[in-house]
Scaffold this active site. Structure first.
Site, PDB file in Angstrom:
ATOM      1  CB  SER A 281      -0.739   0.026   1.209  1.00  0.00           C
ATOM      2  OG  SER A 281      -1.368   1.250   1.651  1.00  0.00           O
TER       3      SER A 281
ATOM      4  CE1 TYR B 236      -4.372  -2.009   4.909  1.00  0.00           C
ATOM      5  CE2 TYR B 236      -3.411   0.096   4.563  1.00  0.00           C
ATOM      6  CZ  TYR B 236      -4.188  -1.139   4.010  1.00  0.00           C
ATOM      7  OH  TYR B 236      -4.181  -1.375   2.638  1.00  0.00           O
TER       8      TYR B 236
ATOM      9  CE  LYS C 286      -1.443  -3.663   3.203  1.00  0.00           C
ATOM     10  NZ  LYS C 286      -1.638  -4.813   2.238  1.00  0.00           N
TER      11      LYS C 286
HETATM   12  P1  NAD Z   1     -11.191  -6.429  -0.320  1.00  0.00           P
HETATM   13  O1  NAD Z   1     -11.678  -6.296   1.191  1.00  0.00           O
HETATM   14  O2  NAD Z   1     -11.977  -6.127  -1.556  1.00  0.00           O
HETATM   15  O3  NAD Z   1     -10.385  -7.776  -0.568  1.00  0.00           O
HETATM   16  C1  NAD Z   1      -9.619  -8.364   0.418  1.00  0.00           C
HETATM   17  C2  NAD Z   1      -9.641  -9.691   0.232  1.00  0.00           C
HETATM   18  O4  NAD Z   1      -8.758 -10.238   1.440  1.00  0.00           O
HETATM   19  C3  NAD Z   1     -10.956 -10.165   0.583  1.00  0.00           C
HETATM   20  O5  NAD Z   1     -11.203 -11.361  -0.431  1.00  0.00           O
HETATM   21  C4  NAD Z   1     -11.154 -10.771   1.973  1.00  0.00           C
HETATM   22  O6  NAD Z   1     -11.934 -11.914   2.045  1.00  0.00           O
HETATM   23  C5  NAD Z   1      -9.652 -11.330   1.821  1.00  0.00           C
HETATM   24  N1  NAD Z   1      -9.222 -11.663   3.202  1.00  0.00           N
HETATM   25  C6  NAD Z   1      -9.162 -11.046   4.270  1.00  0.00           C
HETATM   26  N2  NAD Z   1      -8.631 -11.892   5.354  1.00  0.00           N
HETATM   27  C7  NAD Z   1      -8.524 -13.272   4.895  1.00  0.00           C
HETATM   28  C8  NAD Z   1      -7.726 -14.218   5.333  1.00  0.00           C
HETATM   29  N3  NAD Z   1      -7.441 -14.169   6.675  1.00  0.00           N
HETATM   30  N4  NAD Z   1      -7.411 -15.168   4.494  1.00  0.00           N
HETATM   31  C9  NAD Z   1      -7.586 -15.123   3.377  1.00  0.00           C
HETATM   32  N5  NAD Z   1      -8.253 -13.939   2.399  1.00  0.00           N
HETATM   33  C10 NAD Z   1      -8.678 -13.002   3.428  1.00  0.00           C
HETATM   34  O7  NAD Z   1     -10.268  -5.149  -0.394  1.00  0.00           O
HETATM   35  P2  NAD Z   1      -8.795  -4.545  -1.465  1.00  0.00           P
HETATM   36  O8  NAD Z   1      -9.051  -3.238  -1.507  1.00  0.00           O
HETATM   37  O9  NAD Z   1      -9.210  -5.489  -2.799  1.00  0.00           O
HETATM   38  O10 NAD Z   1      -7.544  -5.376  -0.796  1.00  0.00           O
HETATM   39  C11 NAD Z   1      -6.675  -6.171  -1.527  1.00  0.00           C
HETATM   40  C12 NAD Z   1      -5.187  -5.900  -1.095  1.00  0.00           C
HETATM   41  O11 NAD Z   1      -5.075  -4.633  -1.357  1.00  0.00           O
HETATM   42  C13 NAD Z   1      -5.184  -5.674   0.622  1.00  0.00           C
HETATM   43  O12 NAD Z   1      -3.966  -6.263   1.067  1.00  0.00           O
HETATM   44  C14 NAD Z   1      -5.127  -4.047   1.001  1.00  0.00           C
HETATM   45  O13 NAD Z   1      -4.554  -3.680   1.915  1.00  0.00           O
HETATM   46  C15 NAD Z   1      -4.494  -3.625  -0.249  1.00  0.00           C
HETATM   47  N6  NAD Z   1      -4.779  -2.333  -0.652  1.00  0.00           N
HETATM   48  C16 NAD Z   1      -6.072  -1.666  -1.090  1.00  0.00           C
HETATM   49  C17 NAD Z   1      -6.036  -0.533  -1.479  1.00  0.00           C
HETATM   50  C18 NAD Z   1      -7.349   0.345  -1.907  1.00  0.00           C
HETATM   51  O14 NAD Z   1      -7.780   1.216  -1.961  1.00  0.00           O
HETATM   52  N7  NAD Z   1      -8.595  -0.624  -2.057  1.00  0.00           N
HETATM   53  C19 NAD Z   1      -5.015   0.256  -1.303  1.00  0.00           C
HETATM   54  C20 NAD Z   1      -3.852  -0.169  -0.802  1.00  0.00           C
HETATM   55  C21 NAD Z   1      -3.535  -1.551  -0.579  1.00  0.00           C
END
Ligand code: NAD
Length: 279
Positions: free
Chosen positions: A164, A177, A181
């Site tokens: 992130s 969080y 990261k």
């Molecule tokens: P999201 O909530 O749509 O997806 C997260 C996924 O992780 C879901 O499918 C959830 O069920 C799964 N998950 C959670 N705990 C779990 C576990 N113990 N075992 C297996 N799966 C698990 O969110 P997203 O935005 O798609 O996030 C995906 C990644 O991207 C994350 O690591 C998040 O930190 C990172 N991220 C997202 C953003 C953003 O703006 N959306 C920005 C920076 C980083």
């Protein structure tokens, strides 16, 4: 194309990852879902990991299978060592091996610092950091066992850690969080240093603000959206496909010389946009 959409899937060369086997964790939602689909579009066979929401995972599998590649949904909690080991064993048994790991699963449990419980701190570290450690370790074992197969890829394996922008931008109210990261960044670099001589490429993607369920509060009202766009010089909120396409690139031999790098996919969020007119 709306202001939040990434490039369409048909920009992906359909044979770029032909013959490769990919595992994407947390692949039934958001970024993981888009990444699993894009890897399938690029010709990889894909395991769609999920921890809850089998129906959504099966839908992702169906979409990937429509490209004529193999896909399956595996349930596992990435923070549970036994479940991760079993998932990787199953993948090797059913798909033959693994070439690409996208360690994507992640979550938030936000609270002001003095109100944050140990459980909130621990849960985020367990999933976001320890989960990536466990999946990367099991994938690396298989990469080392199998070695390079030149017809498939120049590398023995690729690990892509979903980090992130908060690996470098402090984030008040989200200390668990941001710490997780920050940990991912150093884990990724250390693994990259350790595994590069074995022809394993470890890299990270640092998304900015991507429209997914994890950050709904940041984009689902006009005021929230306006505030968010102030942080993004490129003036659009990212789409999951923006991240998925970066993952396809890092997984492919096109980027074979990219080792230990974080690719920021953030519309310029890390350019300190507050300084564009001040400072
Ligand atoms: P999201 O909530 O749509 O997806 C997260 C996924 O992780 C879901 O499918 C959830 O069920 C799964 N998950 C959670 N705990 C779990 C576990 N113990 N075992 C297996 N799966 C698990 O969110 P997203 O935005 O798609 O996030 C995906 C990644 O991207 C994350 O690591 C998040 O930190 C990172 N991220 C997202 C953003 C953003 O703006 N959306 C920005 C920076 C980083």
């Amino acid at each position: 194309m709306s202001s939040t959409e990434g490039a369409p899937l048909d920009v992906i060369p359909a044979h770029l990852l032909k013959g490769q086997k990919a595992l994407v964790t947390g692949a039934n939602s958001g970024i993981g879902r888009a990444t699993a689909v894009a890897l399938g579009r690029a010709g990889a066979d894909v395991v769609v990991n999920y921890v809850a929401g089998r129906e959504e995972a099966e839908k992702v599998v169906e979409e990937i299978a429509s490209f004529g590649v193999r896909a399956a949904a595996y349930e596992a909690d990435v923070s549970d060592e036994g479940q991760v080991v079993a998932m990787m064993d199953r993948m090797v048994q059913e798909f033959g091996t693994i070439d690409v790991l996208v360690a994507n699963a992640g979550l938030q449990r936000d609270a002001p610092f003095t109100e944050m419980t140990l459980a909130q701190w621990q849960k985020v570290l367990d999933v976001n950091l320890t989960g990536q450690f466990l999946c990367a370790r099991e994938a690396a074992k298989e990469f080392l066992r199998r070695g390079v197969v030149p017809e498939v890829s120049r590398a023995a394996g690729k690990i892509i850690c979903m980090s992130s922008v908060h690996q470098i931008i402090p984030w008040a109210g989200h200390v668990n969080y941001a710490s997780s990261k920050g940990g991912v960044q150093m884990m990724m670099q250390t693994l990259a240093q350790e595994l590069a001589p074995k022809k394993i490429r470890v890299n990270a993607i640092a998304p900015g603000a991507i429209k997914t369920p994890i950050n709904r509060d940041a984009w689902d009202t006009p005021k929230a959206r306006k505030d968010l766009l102030r942080l993004i010089p490129y003036d659009r909120i990212g789409a999951p496909e923006d991240i998925a396409h970066a993952a396809v690139g890092l997984a492919s031999d096109l980027l074979d010389y990219v080792v230990g790098t974080t690719l920021y996919v953030d519309g310029g969020m890390t350019l300190f946009p507050g300084f564009a007119t001040g400072g």
